[in-house]
Design a protein around this motif. Structure first.
Motif, PDB file in Angstrom:
ATOM      1  N   VAL A 117       0.859  -1.187   0.000  1.00 15.69           N
ATOM      2  CA  VAL A 117       0.000   0.000   0.000  1.00 15.69           C
ATOM      3  C   VAL A 117       0.894   1.236   0.000  1.00 15.69           C
ATOM      4  O   VAL A 117       1.872   1.310   0.767  1.00 15.69           O
ATOM      5  N   PHE A 118       0.569   2.183  -0.854  1.00 12.09           N
ATOM      6  CA  PHE A 118       1.263   3.465  -0.896  1.00 12.09           C
ATOM      7  C   PHE A 118       0.334   4.514  -0.279  1.00 12.09           C
ATOM      8  O   PHE A 118      -0.708   4.841  -0.845  1.00 12.09           O
ATOM      9  N   TYR A 119       0.721   5.026   0.874  1.00 14.99           N
ATOM     10  CA  TYR A 119      -0.134   5.951   1.640  1.00 14.99           C
ATOM     11  C   TYR A 119       0.342   7.384   1.461  1.00 14.99           C
ATOM     12  O   TYR A 119       1.537   7.675   1.586  1.00 14.99           O
ATOM     13  N   ASN A 120      -0.601   8.291   1.174  1.00 13.61           N
ATOM     14  CA  ASN A 120      -0.227   9.711   1.122  1.00 13.61           C
ATOM     15  C   ASN A 120      -1.321  10.603   1.696  1.00 13.61           C
ATOM     16  O   ASN A 120      -1.567  11.706   1.215  1.00 13.61           O
ATOM     17  N   GLY A 121      -1.971  10.138   2.762  1.00 18.74           N
ATOM     18  CA  GLY A 121      -2.964  10.961   3.454  1.00 18.74           C
ATOM     19  C   GLY A 121      -2.300  12.012   4.326  1.00 18.74           C
ATOM     20  O   GLY A 121      -1.075  12.074   4.445  1.00 18.74           O
ATOM     21  N   THR A 122      -3.110  12.841   4.959  1.00 17.39           N
ATOM     22  CA  THR A 122      -2.582  13.938   5.767  1.00 17.39           C
ATOM     23  C   THR A 122      -2.379  13.556   7.231  1.00 17.39           C
ATOM     24  O   THR A 122      -1.755  14.306   7.980  1.00 17.39           O
ATOM     25  N   ASP A 123      -2.904  12.405   7.652  1.00 13.16           N
ATOM     26  CA  ASP A 123      -2.668  11.951   9.020  1.00 13.16           C
ATOM     27  C   ASP A 123      -1.243  11.423   9.140  1.00 13.16           C
ATOM     28  O   ASP A 123      -0.729  10.772   8.224  1.00 13.16           O
ATOM     29  N   GLU A 124      -0.612  11.696  10.290  1.00 14.74           N
ATOM     30  CA  GLU A 124       0.750  11.228  10.507  1.00 14.74           C
ATOM     31  C   GLU A 124       0.801   9.702  10.548  1.00 14.74           C
ATOM     32  O   GLU A 124       0.015   9.071  11.240  1.00 14.74           O
ATOM     33  N   GLN A 125       1.737   9.133   9.808  1.00 12.14           N
ATOM     34  CA  GLN A 125       1.933   7.687   9.787  1.00 12.14           C
ATOM     35  C   GLN A 125       3.424   7.395   9.707  1.00 12.14           C
ATOM     36  O   GLN A 125       4.208   8.224   9.248  1.00 12.14           O
ATOM     37  N   PRO A 126       3.846   6.198  10.150  1.00 11.62           N
ATOM     38  CA  PRO A 126       5.263   5.831  10.045  1.00 11.62           C
ATOM     39  C   PRO A 126       5.712   5.779   8.589  1.00 11.62           C
ATOM     40  O   PRO A 126       4.894   5.688   7.680  1.00 11.62           O
ATOM     41  N   LYS A 127       7.012   5.826   8.392  1.00 11.08           N
ATOM     42  CA  LYS A 127       7.546   5.726   7.036  1.00 11.08           C
ATOM     43  C   LYS A 127       7.171   4.381   6.410  1.00 11.08           C
ATOM     44  O   LYS A 127       6.805   4.315   5.239  1.00 11.08           O
ATOM     45  N   VAL A 128       7.298   3.320   7.213  1.00 12.48           N
ATOM     46  CA  VAL A 128       6.934   1.986   6.765  1.00 12.48           C
ATOM     47  C   VAL A 128       6.258   1.268   7.923  1.00 12.48           C
ATOM     48  O   VAL A 128       6.699   1.384   9.065  1.00 12.48           O
ATOM     49  N   GLN A 129       5.180   0.565   7.642  1.00 11.88           N
ATOM     50  CA  GLN A 129       4.536  -0.241   8.664  1.00 11.88           C
ATOM     51  C   GLN A 129       3.974  -1.501   8.023  1.00 11.88           C
ATOM     52  O   GLN A 129       3.744  -1.559   6.815  1.00 11.88           O
ATOM     53  N   THR A 130       3.770  -2.502   8.846  1.00 11.65           N
ATOM     54  CA  THR A 130       3.250  -3.776   8.365  1.00 11.65           C
ATOM     55  C   THR A 130       1.920  -4.066   9.048  1.00 11.65           C
ATOM     56  O   THR A 130       1.835  -4.054  10.272  1.00 11.65           O
ATOM     57  N   LEU A 131       0.896  -4.300   8.248  1.00 10.87           N
ATOM     58  CA  LEU A 131      -0.404  -4.714   8.746  1.00 10.87           C
ATOM     59  C   LEU A 131      -0.520  -6.222   8.576  1.00 10.87           C
ATOM     60  O   LEU A 131      -0.177  -6.751   7.516  1.00 10.87           O
ATOM     61  N   ARG A 132      -0.992  -6.905   9.604  1.00 12.91           N
ATOM     62  CA  ARG A 132      -1.080  -8.364   9.558  1.00 12.91           C
ATOM     63  C   ARG A 132      -2.504  -8.835   9.794  1.00 12.91           C
ATOM     64  O   ARG A 132      -3.226  -8.260  10.614  1.00 12.91           O
ATOM     65  N   LEU A 133      -2.858  -9.878   9.095  1.00 14.58           N
ATOM     66  CA  LEU A 133      -4.180 -10.464   9.260  1.00 14.58           C
ATOM     67  C   LEU A 133      -4.404 -10.915  10.697  1.00 14.58           C
ATOM     68  O   LEU A 133      -5.496 -10.779  11.241  1.00 14.58           O
ATOM     69  N   SER A 134      -3.375 -11.428  11.331  1.00 20.94           N
ATOM     70  CA  SER A 134      -3.501 -11.947  12.692  1.00 20.94           C
ATOM     71  C   SER A 134      -3.834 -10.859  13.714  1.00 20.94           C
ATOM     72  O   SER A 134      -4.299 -11.166  14.812  1.00 20.94           O
ATOM     73  N   ASP A 135      -3.621  -9.584  13.349  1.00 18.37           N
ATOM     74  CA  ASP A 135      -4.000  -8.497  14.254  1.00 18.37           C
ATOM     75  C   ASP A 135      -5.497  -8.484  14.511  1.00 18.37           C
ATOM     76  O   ASP A 135      -5.961  -7.968  15.534  1.00 18.37           O
ATOM     77  N   ALA A 136      -6.264  -9.032  13.577  1.00 19.80           N
ATOM     78  CA  ALA A 136      -7.722  -9.028  13.698  1.00 19.80           C
ATOM     79  C   ALA A 136      -8.247 -10.242  14.466  1.00 19.80           C
ATOM     80  O   ALA A 136      -9.435 -10.283  14.796  1.00 19.80           O
ATOM     81  N   TYR A 137      -7.397 -11.218  14.741  1.00 23.28           N
ATOM     82  CA  TYR A 137      -7.871 -12.437  15.398  1.00 23.28           C
ATOM     83  C   TYR A 137      -8.301 -12.154  16.833  1.00 23.28           C
ATOM     84  O   TYR A 137      -7.565 -11.525  17.595  1.00 23.28           O
ATOM     85  N   LYS A 139      -8.715 -14.387  19.132  1.00 27.07           N
ATOM     86  CA  LYS A 139      -7.865 -15.211  19.977  1.00 27.07           C
ATOM     87  C   LYS A 139      -6.463 -15.197  19.388  1.00 27.07           C
ATOM     88  O   LYS A 139      -6.220 -15.697  18.305  1.00 27.07           O
ATOM     89  N   LYS A 140      -5.537 -14.595  20.119  1.00 25.33           N
ATOM     90  CA  LYS A 140      -4.185 -14.432  19.613  1.00 25.33           C
ATOM     91  C   LYS A 140      -3.411 -15.749  19.663  1.00 25.33           C
ATOM     92  O   LYS A 140      -3.620 -16.582  20.550  1.00 25.33           O
ATOM     93  N   GLN A 141      -2.520 -15.912  18.679  1.00 25.05           N
ATOM     94  CA  GLN A 141      -1.668 -17.082  18.594  1.00 25.05           C
ATOM     95  C   GLN A 141      -0.221 -16.636  18.447  1.00 25.05           C
ATOM     96  O   GLN A 141       0.067 -15.634  17.787  1.00 25.05           O
ATOM     97  N   ALA A 142       0.671 -17.391  19.083  1.00 21.17           N
ATOM     98  CA  ALA A 142       2.090 -17.062  18.963  1.00 21.17           C
ATOM     99  C   ALA A 142       2.557 -17.242  17.519  1.00 21.17           C
ATOM    100  O   ALA A 142       3.350 -16.450  17.001  1.00 21.17           O
ATOM    101  N   TYR A 143       2.046 -18.279  16.872  1.00 17.55           N
ATOM    102  CA  TYR A 143       2.408 -18.559  15.478  1.00 17.55           C
ATOM    103  C   TYR A 143       1.124 -18.808  14.691  1.00 17.55           C
ATOM    104  O   TYR A 143       0.690 -19.956  14.540  1.00 17.55           O
ATOM    105  N   PRO A 144       0.491 -17.751  14.183  1.00 22.32           N
ATOM    106  CA  PRO A 144      -0.778 -17.901  13.458  1.00 22.32           C
ATOM    107  C   PRO A 144      -0.639 -18.847  12.275  1.00 22.32           C
ATOM    108  O   PRO A 144       0.329 -18.782  11.520  1.00 22.32           O
ATOM    109  N   GLU A 145      -1.607 -19.729  12.134  1.00 23.66           N
ATOM    110  CA  GLU A 145      -1.556 -20.695  11.042  1.00 23.66           C
ATOM    111  C   GLU A 145      -2.007 -20.081   9.719  1.00 23.66           C
ATOM    112  O   GLU A 145      -1.740 -20.641   8.653  1.00 23.66           O
ATOM    113  N   LEU A 146      -2.696 -18.982   9.777  1.00 31.86           N
ATOM    114  CA  LEU A 146      -3.063 -18.242   8.567  1.00 31.86           C
ATOM    115  C   LEU A 146      -2.631 -16.801   8.759  1.00 31.86           C
ATOM    116  O   LEU A 146      -3.126 -16.110   9.645  1.00 31.86           O
ATOM    117  N   GLU A 147      -1.698 -16.365   7.955  1.00 31.41           N
ATOM    118  CA  GLU A 147      -1.175 -15.011   8.077  1.00 31.41           C
ATOM    119  C   GLU A 147      -1.091 -14.362   6.704  1.00 31.41           C
ATOM    120  O   GLU A 147      -0.886 -15.045   5.684  1.00 31.41           O
TER     121      GLU A 147
END
Length: 297
Positions: A117-137, A139-147
């Motif tokens: 994703v290339f972000y250019n909105g006006t809200d402050e955001q990090p230079k680079v960040q990673t969004l993960r599917l497991s963030d939405a789970y 029940k958290k898992q140490a090693y998500p089987e679907l990521e």
């Protein structure tokens, strides 16, 4: 709300219009390879002639060099991007292997997916960040089987200079957006866009592209500004409404969950082109609840 209704009259964005040109897309693809890969044997690609392109809403997706690339441009960071990409990539892979025997003993080879994703909105955001599917789970898992991981690059001017220097079109796009915003602080936005286009053409910033596509570039820039402003108004409305209506309304819309729920519905309607419903869901609670149910929100 008295915000003007956003009309989506075309599918393209200025970013997509720029990078659907093979030369520009090749530059962006190579720039990402040079700045994100550490493999010494990763060669720079010299042509995208054999790439297989796929239409995906407002974004750029293609299969090339055994990779399935999905590039998306956004003016707001959507935490649901990994889930959205999961749905999309599943559909694409189903198409790719439709003639294969999934139950046979031969391993079916798949293109390696990459989500950017290339972000250019006006809200402050990090230079680079990673969004993960497991963030939405729930029940958290140490090693998500679907990521599924999505890398988000902040392409506002002053960020990710190595990437910008590796792809001059991306750099000049960031300069153009920054110039528009600078003028917008001093004059009406339409006038700011026109003046920014003149400035960039004169100073060699996307000059060929803007000279050939001036009318479309101006229209797209104005639309993208209106869309971003509209989305921010939606977020403010959801937040204020949650406070003003107390806990009962807060549980329905929620300060956090309700806002996300409303924004998910808004995004779905926007992508489906159901423009007349965008304002209605803000004032018609029963209809809003009906659409929540229809879309499993």
């Amino acid at each position: 709300m008295n915000e003007p209704h956003v009309k989506r009259n075309y599918k393209d964005s200025l970013f997509r219009m720029l990078f659907k040109e093979k030369e520009n897309l090749l530059s962006l693809y190579n720039a990402l390879n040079r700045t994100t890969y550490t493999d010494v044997d990763k060669l720079e690609i010299t042509t995208l002639e054999n790439a297989v392109y796929m239409n995906y809403k407002n974004d750029i997706s293609f299969v090339f060099d055994y990779e399935l690339m999905l590039y998306e441009h956004q003016s707001s960071v959507n935490p649901n991007m990994p889930f959205r990409d999961l749905i999309y990539v599943t559909k694409v892979l189903q198409t790719i292997v439709k003639d294969e025997n999934l139950y046979g003993q031969t391993l079916i080879k798949l293109p390696t997916p990459r989500f950017v994703v290339f972000y250019n909105g006006t809200d402050e955001q990090p230079k680079v960040q990673t969004l993960r599917l497991s963030d939405a789970y729930e029940k958290k898992q140490a090693y998500p089987e679907l990521e599924l991981s999505v890398t988000v690059y902040n392409i506002n001017w002053g960020n990710n200079q190595e990437l910008m220097n590796a792809c001059h079109t991306l750099k000049e796009y960031a300069q153009y957006v920054e110039q528009v915003r600078m003028y917008a602080k001093e004059m009406p936005f339409t006038e700011a866009v026109e003046k920014a286009v003149d400035y960039c053409i004169k100073n060699g910033i996307l000059s060929d592209f803007l000279s050939k596509n001036r009318a479309e570039a101006v229209e797209m820039s104005i639309f993208e500004y209106d869309e971003e402003k509209h989305m921010k108004s939606e977020r403010e409305w959801a937040y204020n409404n949650g406070h003003e209506d107390g806990l009962a309304e807060g549980k329905q819309l929620g300060i956090k969950e309700g806002e996300q729920r409303l924004l998910k519905l808004y995004q779905i309607l926007l992508e489906l082109g159901r423009n007349e419903d965008l304002n209605r869901i803000l004032s018609d609670e029963a209809y809003r609840e009906q659409l929540y149910q229809e879309n499993n929100l």
